[in-house]
Design a protein around this motif. Sequence first.
Motif, PDB file in Angstrom:
ATOM      1  N   UNK A   4      33.250  43.952  45.149  1.00 57.13           N
ATOM      2  CA  UNK A   4      34.403  43.512  44.386  1.00 57.13           C
ATOM      3  C   UNK A   4      35.335  44.675  44.151  1.00 57.13           C
ATOM      4  N   UNK A   5      36.122  44.566  43.107  1.00 56.17           N
ATOM      5  CA  UNK A   5      37.112  45.604  42.809  1.00 56.17           C
ATOM      6  C   UNK A   5      36.471  46.960  42.562  1.00 56.17           C
ATOM      7  N   UNK A   6      35.207  46.970  42.150  1.00 60.16           N
ATOM      8  CA  UNK A   6      34.538  48.252  41.876  1.00 60.16           C
ATOM      9  C   UNK A   6      34.383  49.095  43.136  1.00 60.16           C
ATOM     10  N   UNK A   7      34.560  48.506  44.317  1.00 65.20           N
ATOM     11  CA  UNK A   7      34.528  49.305  45.550  1.00 65.20           C
ATOM     12  C   UNK A   7      35.597  50.392  45.531  1.00 65.20           C
ATOM     13  N   UNK A   8      36.615  50.200  44.672  1.00 66.53           N
ATOM     14  CA  UNK A   8      37.719  51.167  44.573  1.00 66.53           C
ATOM     15  C   UNK A   8      37.689  51.920  43.237  1.00 66.53           C
TER      16      UNK A   8
END
Length: 245
Positions: free
Chosen positions: A34-38
């Motif tokens: 999800x967004x936590x990849x960034x």
Amino acid sequence: MTSGSTTATAPWFVRPPSSDHPARIFCFPYSGTGASAFSAWPAAMAGVEVCPLQFPGRENRLADPHYGTYENLAADLVAPLAPLLDRPFAFFGHCAGALPAYETVVRLGEFGLPVPDCLFVSGQTAPHDASSDRMLTLTEAELRAEVEEFVRGRGIEPRPDMIDVGLSVLLGDHAAALAYRRTEPVAVRCPIVVVHWRDDPETSLDQLQGWRHYADTVDFRVVDGGHHDFAKAPDALRTLLTGWR
């Protein structure tokens, strides 16, 4: 940004997009993430606001129904993105995240909305070649092993419950990837920059050449690192991602 637009876009962003920067880059996570990849990326790079997208069915949206297909995801993204396309912007999609990023560009064009100033696709073969992806041949047990390896790679010892959740997300995304088919290239009205990671065992530079058929201007850039090194936002990638302005 008005409270109304913040409300409309809130589920799709882990932080409300700001009006303080002259440009934005919307980041599409890859399968199983999800967004936590960034999360290691800065909030802005050289005046460009970093806006990681949070797809439904994961992380803080785990209770939301999975998006189903890349085409559905692209269609659902139009409304939350529309009020944020009021300044120069780009899309970045890594691995399988490059495919819904491309589909979203197509859908924006169909609705007569602004399209990105640049589409960055990282470590992913072109849509008409996507069915050859190694991940699509893996069994559920092999996908579980992939999740465990990914978690360990982030310095975390995987717990069974953590792996179960991660595998559930990955299986939903895996089904979307299996269902995705574009047999013929459809060109978009923006330049494409194809990022190849020099030490990527998943894709070679030759395998990425299919993107040449998807825009009038397609540029290929080789960046040092492996398949998952995008998550560290290395300097070479930061420079590349802000050079389109």
